[in-house]
Design an enzyme around this catalytic site. Structure first.
Site, PDB file in Angstrom:
ATOM      1  N   LYS A  28      53.367  85.744  -3.762  1.00  0.00           N
ATOM      2  CA  LYS A  28      54.551  84.826  -3.900  1.00  0.00           C
ATOM      3  C   LYS A  28      55.257  85.555  -4.770  1.00  0.00           C
ATOM      4  O   LYS A  28      56.804  85.939  -4.618  1.00  0.00           O
ATOM      5  CB  LYS A  28      54.174  83.409  -4.245  1.00  0.00           C
ATOM      6  CG  LYS A  28      55.497  82.436  -4.073  1.00  0.00           C
ATOM      7  CD  LYS A  28      55.554  81.233  -3.942  1.00  0.00           C
ATOM      8  CE  LYS A  28      54.353  80.229  -4.911  1.00  0.00           C
ATOM      9  NZ  LYS A  28      55.430  79.817  -6.212  1.00  0.00           N
ATOM     10  N   GLN A 176      59.223  83.834 -15.350  1.00  0.00           N
ATOM     11  CA  GLN A 176      60.602  83.524 -14.816  1.00  0.00           C
ATOM     12  C   GLN A 176      61.667  83.617 -15.865  1.00  0.00           C
ATOM     13  O   GLN A 176      62.720  84.332 -15.393  1.00  0.00           O
ATOM     14  CB  GLN A 176      60.546  82.248 -14.295  1.00  0.00           C
ATOM     15  CG  GLN A 176      59.478  82.085 -13.207  1.00  0.00           C
ATOM     16  CD  GLN A 176      59.557  80.228 -12.556  1.00  0.00           C
ATOM     17  OE1 GLN A 176      59.978  79.687 -13.225  1.00  0.00           O
ATOM     18  NE2 GLN A 176      58.563  80.306 -11.508  1.00  0.00           N
ATOM     19  N   ASP A 327      48.877  78.924 -12.845  1.00  0.00           N
ATOM     20  CA  ASP A 327      49.107  78.191 -11.610  1.00  0.00           C
ATOM     21  C   ASP A 327      47.509  77.753 -10.797  1.00  0.00           C
ATOM     22  O   ASP A 327      47.545  77.116 -10.093  1.00  0.00           O
ATOM     23  CB  ASP A 327      49.624  79.442 -10.630  1.00  0.00           C
ATOM     24  CG  ASP A 327      51.204  79.499 -10.718  1.00  0.00           C
ATOM     25  OD1 ASP A 327      51.816  78.700 -11.706  1.00  0.00           O
ATOM     26  OD2 ASP A 327      51.773  80.528 -10.208  1.00  0.00           O
TER      27      ASP A 327
HETATM   28  C1  S3P Z   1      56.274  82.868 -11.675  1.00  0.00           C
HETATM   29  C2  S3P Z   1      56.055  82.593 -12.935  1.00  0.00           C
HETATM   30  C3  S3P Z   1      55.329  81.418 -13.275  1.00  0.00           C
HETATM   31  C4  S3P Z   1      54.528  80.709 -12.162  1.00  0.00           C
HETATM   32  C5  S3P Z   1      55.172  80.616 -10.947  1.00  0.00           C
HETATM   33  C6  S3P Z   1      55.597  82.140 -10.454  1.00  0.00           C
HETATM   34  C7  S3P Z   1      56.948  84.276 -11.408  1.00  0.00           C
HETATM   35  O1  S3P Z   1      56.116  80.494 -13.758  1.00  0.00           O
HETATM   36  O2  S3P Z   1      53.826  79.502 -12.538  1.00  0.00           O
HETATM   37  O3  S3P Z   1      54.401  80.222  -9.791  1.00  0.00           O
HETATM   38  O4  S3P Z   1      56.728  84.572 -10.232  1.00  0.00           O
HETATM   39  O5  S3P Z   1      57.491  84.845 -12.139  1.00  0.00           O
HETATM   40  P1  S3P Z   1      56.774  80.507 -15.265  1.00  0.00           P
HETATM   41  O6  S3P Z   1      57.590  81.563 -15.474  1.00  0.00           O
HETATM   42  O7  S3P Z   1      57.613  79.089 -15.287  1.00  0.00           O
HETATM   43  O8  S3P Z   1      55.456  80.371 -16.147  1.00  0.00           O
END
Ligand code: S3P
Length: 450
Positions: A28, A176, A327
């Protein structure tokens, strides 16, 4: 989009051994980034293995609204004709990112240094989640934002007309947020520097380098210091998306707790910033082996074989590993219920601001199914009952959270009584083939969708 439809109740009935191969969907995180970075390159990016879950499809739609041409071939290859760094057009309408925090936060970063105004919204889950963690750093580039109280969506962002580069230390472990700042830095002149104290998934750094950006990471006493030179011309790529270790977690954990199981999950990306669950499961005594270890597209990959593991024991999970399995805590807590003794999970405050408050959602569902859980703001303890001793029998709320729904479906495979969720609909955001794939292995899932 999930969260807007009729709830789909789902039940998992204790089943016999799970056997066979589980071909889980594409990653994803890498799927979102392939579309967004492709849209910021000049020319045509080709993507195979893209996760075609609702979250990623919402990002594809958003990239079209920003002016990129995004099409899917009949054979499943995606073609993205990008508009170049700084080339985003102003969308005609509101950008709806559905359930996806990754989608909305990365896109906010990407548009923050463009002279356009964009309004973002999402489903009931996304509209509760904190966005100040992105609007604070993008303000340093010159972007302005106004949203609802508590920094929540719907929210309008006015991108910077003359962006300036920034130096920013990310206050929480969040890939993120790191990625949003780096994407904003792409269209700022000079060097943008992002510092993270704890390493989080590094797909943005690896992929931007692949797209030709000048980006380097140094490990220092301050943490990981990532330096990006702004205003590159990104070169289109051919991307083969590896399969998602976070989706692999479900058949792997199901096999570990279901007597007699032997499941092979081929081609799983084992980037060390993502693979913490598998290390943890092995520490708990899970029979998990990596076969055919290799490198693909610069990422470590292996076939995972998971077998029923009768002697699981509770452990204290190393908090330093939290970001690499953030996750996976919901499904880990299910495995912990089938282990002997306590599993202690600390340093996991971020779980409270995911698609749901995941500590609260799992604790309530585990308790309803006869498992004791203690919790605090940034920790929780699951008191394992051992194989054969977990009662089950309850219906849990999934709170518009795909991973909560899938975790309870895994639990019901090995409890004494079936386990249900009020709504399995959100599973389609990340793992649209979950029910069929688990059914093919031997799971007994039933839902109104069938
Ligand atoms: C993700 C970062 C994570 C993760 C999310 C996907 C990403 O979130 O929990 O499912 O693709 O950068 P956070 O940045 O809030 O930790």
């Amino acid at each position: 989009m999930s969260g807007h439809g009729t709830p789909i109740p789902m039940t998992s009935t204790p089943c016999g051994p799970l056997k066979g191969e589980a071909h889980v969907p594409g990653d994803k995180s890498i799927s979102h980034r392939s579309l967004i970075f492709g849209a910021m390159a000049v020319g045509e990016t080709k993507i195979t293995g893209l996760l075609e879950g609702e979250d990623v499809l919402d990002t594809a739609k958003a990239m079209r609204a920003f002016g990129a041409d995004v099409v899917r071939d009949e054979d499943g290859t995606w073609h993205v004709h990008g508009v170049g760094v700084g080339g985003f057009a102003e969308p005609d309408n509101v950008i709806d990112c559905g359930n996806s925090g990754t989608g909305v936060r990365l896109i906010m970063g990407a548009m923050a240094s463009c002279p356009i105004t964009v309004t973002f919204t999402g489903d009931a889950s996304l509209n509760k989640r904190p966005m100040a963690r992105v609007t604070d750093p993008i303000a340093l580039f010159g972007a302005q934002s106004v949203g609802r109280s508590g920094g929540r969506l719907p929210m309008t962002i006015v991108g910077a007309v003359d962006p300036v580069p920034v130096r920013y230390t990310v206050p929480m472990p969040s890939a993120q947020v790191k990625s949003a700042v780096l994407l904003a830095g792409l269209n700022a002149p000079g060097e943008t520097v992002v510092i993270e104290k704890e390493a989080t998934r590094d797909h943005t750094e690896r992929m931007l380098a692949g797209f030709g950006a000048d980006i380097r990471t140094e490990e220092t006493e301050e943490g990981r210091v990532i330096t990006l030179t702004g205003q590159p011309e990104l070169k289109p790529q051919t991307i083969v998306v590896p399969r998602d270790p976070s989706s692999a977690a479900f058949p792997v954990c199901a096999a570990v707790i279901t007597p007699g199981s032997d499941v092979l999950v081929p081609n799983i990306g084992l980037n060390p910033t993502r693979a913490g669950l598998f290390t943890t499961l092995r520490e708990m005594g899970a029979d998990l082996t990596y076969e055919n270890e290799r490198e693909e597209g610069g990422e470590p990959v292996a076939d995972l074989r998971a077998k029923f593991s009768p002697d699981l024991k509770g452990i204290e999970v190393d908090p330093a590993r939290a970001a690499s399995m953030i996750d996976e805590y919901p499904v880990l807590s299910v495995v912990a219920a089938f282990a002997q003794g306590d599993t202690v999970m600390k340093g996991v405050k971020e779980l409270r601001v995911k698609e749901s408050d995941r500590i609260d959602a799992m604790a309530k569902g585990l308790r309803a199914n006869g498992v004791e859980v203690d919790e605090g703001e940034d920790w929780w303890i699951v008191k394992g009952l051992g194989h054969g001793n977990v009662p089950g029998g309850a219906t849990c709320e999934s709170h518009l959270d795909h991973r909560i729904a899938m975790s309870f479906m895994v639990m019901g495979m090995a409890t004494q009584q079936p386990v249900s969720v009020d709504d399995g609909g959100p599973i389609a955001t990340s793992f649209p083939i979950f029910e069929r794939l688990m059914g093919d292995l031997g799971a007994q899932l039933s839902s109104a969708a069938k």
